[in-house]
Design an enzyme around this catalytic site. Structure first.
Site, PDB file in Angstrom:
ATOM      1  N   ASP A 238      10.984  21.595 -23.546  1.00  0.00           N
ATOM      2  CA  ASP A 238      11.309  20.616 -24.584  1.00  0.00           C
ATOM      3  C   ASP A 238      10.762  19.230 -24.233  1.00  0.00           C
ATOM      4  O   ASP A 238      10.890  18.779 -23.087  1.00  0.00           O
ATOM      5  CB  ASP A 238      12.845  20.548 -24.707  1.00  0.00           C
ATOM      6  CG  ASP A 238      13.293  19.634 -25.818  1.00  0.00           C
ATOM      7  OD1 ASP A 238      12.980  19.939 -26.978  1.00  0.00           O
ATOM      8  OD2 ASP A 238      13.953  18.605 -25.533  1.00  0.00           O
ATOM      9  N   GLU A 299       6.296  22.153 -25.907  1.00  0.00           N
ATOM     10  CA  GLU A 299       6.447  21.413 -27.162  1.00  0.00           C
ATOM     11  C   GLU A 299       5.469  20.248 -27.063  1.00  0.00           C
ATOM     12  O   GLU A 299       5.803  19.169 -26.574  1.00  0.00           O
ATOM     13  CB  GLU A 299       7.872  20.897 -27.338  1.00  0.00           C
ATOM     14  CG  GLU A 299       8.079  20.382 -28.753  1.00  0.00           C
ATOM     15  CD  GLU A 299       9.199  19.372 -28.911  1.00  0.00           C
ATOM     16  OE1 GLU A 299       9.724  18.843 -27.906  1.00  0.00           O
ATOM     17  OE2 GLU A 299       9.538  19.088 -30.061  1.00  0.00           O
TER      18      GLU A 299
HETATM   19  C1  NOJ Z   1      12.649  18.592 -29.444  1.00  0.00           C
HETATM   20  C2  NOJ Z   1      13.552  19.614 -30.052  1.00  0.00           C
HETATM   21  O1  NOJ Z   1      12.778  20.596 -30.692  1.00  0.00           O
HETATM   22  C3  NOJ Z   1      14.465  18.874 -30.993  1.00  0.00           C
HETATM   23  O2  NOJ Z   1      15.218  19.751 -31.798  1.00  0.00           O
HETATM   24  C4  NOJ Z   1      15.352  17.974 -30.169  1.00  0.00           C
HETATM   25  O3  NOJ Z   1      16.156  17.196 -31.027  1.00  0.00           O
HETATM   26  C5  NOJ Z   1      14.518  17.030 -29.300  1.00  0.00           C
HETATM   27  N1  NOJ Z   1      13.430  17.687 -28.640  1.00  0.00           N
HETATM   28  C6  NOJ Z   1      15.367  16.409 -28.226  1.00  0.00           C
HETATM   29  O4  NOJ Z   1      15.674  17.350 -27.250  1.00  0.00           O
END
Ligand code: NOJ
Length: 567
Positions: A238, A299
């Site tokens: 993440d 991500e």
């Molecule tokens: C990316 C995640 O996909 C999202 O849902 C989240 O709010 C943020 N990172 C913070 O962790």
């Protein structure tokens, strides 16, 4: 206790848990062999991944929120669909401010989702079906309720003080610099206990870890070991961009006048995102992953492929950094998709395709025209499931689930929706419960679902679509089945056909002497495509009224034709 000692203690604790965990599930935590296919591709290159938002997938105890036993109960469905790996968004203990992306314990399961024993059951049942489990590793921040942060904020000399980013304000009531949180407001929160500010890239309840502290790094690496030993095959990392900040806290530049949905200035995150140090951490995480033949998915929001390339490193960082550039093409434009495909094809690593997820509006209505949405959903499926690369599906995409945002502020669950209303409605719309059947609450729960079930559940659900050979679900299954068995689709090169066509996106996938043509009509009128003289195509998968005659392919509006080239 000094930091070193505490760190050693934490490591010992993790090691003990790892040993206990691995004893109880020794059979499960088998080392998976590095099997590759004829073209040398690994399991994560040939596999189809499927993202599950656990709150919304299946609720086994009818409390209105999905859970791990719910997921376990749907493994046969996933197997039949053609899924090889499930990525479960965070299911660890959490105050659920950001619905799990605020972790208060990395080594357990939130009671709302079940127990570690439920996780083990899920893992062993998944393994029986040859489905791998990918967990979500929230690396940038913890919950403000994590014991590390509670200790960190307790005093300026606490053991974990330096596990987070603490600074003095510029002056009374003034944060250390101008950085704004991507979720609105200053990225600094003043804490009166110690009269300093802490830094949070996301919500104030998500303080950023200090990755410059070696104890943080080592401890976080050990967290991944714990889960690998428990049978996990990889992590989706993440917010990896945000791991480091400029130590001098230089102000970010303002890139345009005006204010965003949260009322903040438009800043470029020049000094608090994508710092080069991120790559040291990725290399470290990869080393650990390699000990377990595990995969790391990133991500990775990037401006272009050159930037995406950095996340592959020299083959020693992420195997699957997500290519979000596809999600920036929000209209059915053959030339735009051609451009993106050509770009990712020359990337330095294996492409990873995503068309929807829990943070962005669903593809069904992003591309849908309101009239032909089912046809368009099939078209998009045919596109990202037949390209050279690994697709990551999002739950519900395969049945044509629609983004259904709240219509009243008081119904919003996602805090960014409440803060940014009405300009920013938050992400509830793409997180609604999975639609299993036509029963009340779409068969997701008999309780009150945490988010309302979209009205479309009567027509778009697994039970109804399973009986209809022309449904979006039937089409997904067909393409996925074929993708798993066709060498050209698994291993073939990509070659665009007729690049000047403004209506049809067409390409060949070729492996050795075998070619498959994929023709996608991105327009609302019938179209034709000419294959090379002397060649024809035997249909493999086609939507209604799309066919090949000799070297001519005829496509219905938004039609799909996939066929084996014959000479
Ligand atoms: C990316 C995640 O996909 C999202 O849902 C989240 O709010 C943020 N990172 C913070 O962790």
């Amino acid at each position: 206790m000094n930091e070193d000692l505490l760190h050693k203690k934490t490591i010992r604790m993790v090691a003990t848990l790892v040993v206990l965990g691995s004893l109880s599930i020794a059979a499960l935590a088998q080392a998976r062999s590095e099997s590759v296919d004829a073209a040398g591709h690994q399991w994560w290159q040939n596999g189809v991944f499927y993202e599950i938002y656990p709150r919304s997938f299946a609720d086994s105890n009818n409390d209105g929120v999905g859970d791990l036993n719910g997921i376990t109960s749907k493994l046969d469905y996933l197997k039949d669909l053609g899924v090889d790996a499930i990525w479960i968004t965070p299911c660890f203990p959490s105050p659920q401010i950001d619905f799990g992306y605020d972790v208060s314990d990395y080594l357990n399961i939130d009671p709302m989702y079940g127990t570690l024993a439920d996780f083990d059951k899920l893992a062993s049942e998944a393994q029986k079906r040859n489905i791998r489990i990918i967990l979500d590793f929230v690396v940038n921040h913890t919950s403000d309720q994590h014991p590390w942060f509670l200790d960190s904020k307790s005093s300026r000399t606490s053991t974990h003080r330096d596990w987070y980013i603490w600074r003095d304000g510029k002056g009374p009531g003034q944060p250390p610099n101008n950085w704004v949180s991507v979720f609105g407001g200053s990225a600094w929160k003043f804490d009166p206990t110690t009269n300093q500010y802490y830094y949070h890239y996301f919500y104030p309840q998500q303080p950023d870890l200090n990755w410059r502290n070696p104890a943080v790094k080592e401890t976080m690496f050990d967290m991944t070991r714990f889960w690998y030993k428990r049978g996990v095959s990889g992590f989706r990392l993440d917010a990896v961009d945000a791991l480091f900040e400029d130590p001098n806290l230089t102000d970010n530049p303002i890139i345009k006048p005006g204010r965003n949905a949260f009322g903040d200035p438009f800043e470029k995150n020049k000094y608090n995102s994508k710092l080069p140090e991120v790559h040291d951490v990725l290399r470290g995480l990869r080393k650990v992953a390699d000990e377990y033949n595990a995969v790391l998915i990133g991500e990775t929001w990037t401006a272009d492929i050159a930037e995406l390339n950095q996340y592959y490193g020299k083959g020693n960082e992420l195997q699957l950094p997500m290519d979000f550039l596809f999600t920036t093409v929000n209209k059915l434009s053959p030339s735009e998709f051609r451009k993106q495909i050509a770009a990712i094809n020359v990337a330095s690593g294996w492409p990873t395709f995503v068309i929807s997820n829990h943070d962005i509006a669903r593809s069904y209505d992003r591309y849908g025209d309101g009239k032909h949405n089912d046809e368009i959903a099939k078209l998009m499926a045919a596109l990202y499931l037949t390209l050279r690369g690994t697709p990551i599906m999002y739950y519900g995409e395969e049945i044509g689930m629609k983004t259904t945002p709240p219509t009243r502020k008081e119904d919003v669950r996602d805090p960014i929706g409440r803060k940014g209303w009405p300009k920013e409605k938050g992400r509830d719309g793409e997180r609604t419960p999975m639609q299993w059947n036509s029963d009340e609450n779409a068969g997701f729960t008999t309780g009150k679902p945490w988010l309302p079930v979209p009205a479309t559940y009567k027509t778009h659900n697994v039970a109804v679509e399973s009986k209809d050979p022309t449904s979006v679900l039937a089409f997904y299954k067909q393409v996925l089945r074929f993708r798993h068995t066709n060498a050209a689709l698994l291993d073939g090169d990509y070659q665009a056909i007729d690049e000047s066509d403004t209506n049809v996106l067409a390409y060949l996938r070729t492996y050795k002497d075998q070619s498959v043509v994929i023709a996608l009509n991105m327009s609302g009128t019938p179209q034709k495509l000419a294959l090379a003289v002397g060649t024809s195509a035997k249909p493999l998968v086609a939507t209604t009224d799309s066919l090949a005659r000799g070297s001519k392919i005829s496509l219905a509006p938004y039609g799909v034709f996939i066929g084996q080239i014959e000479k």
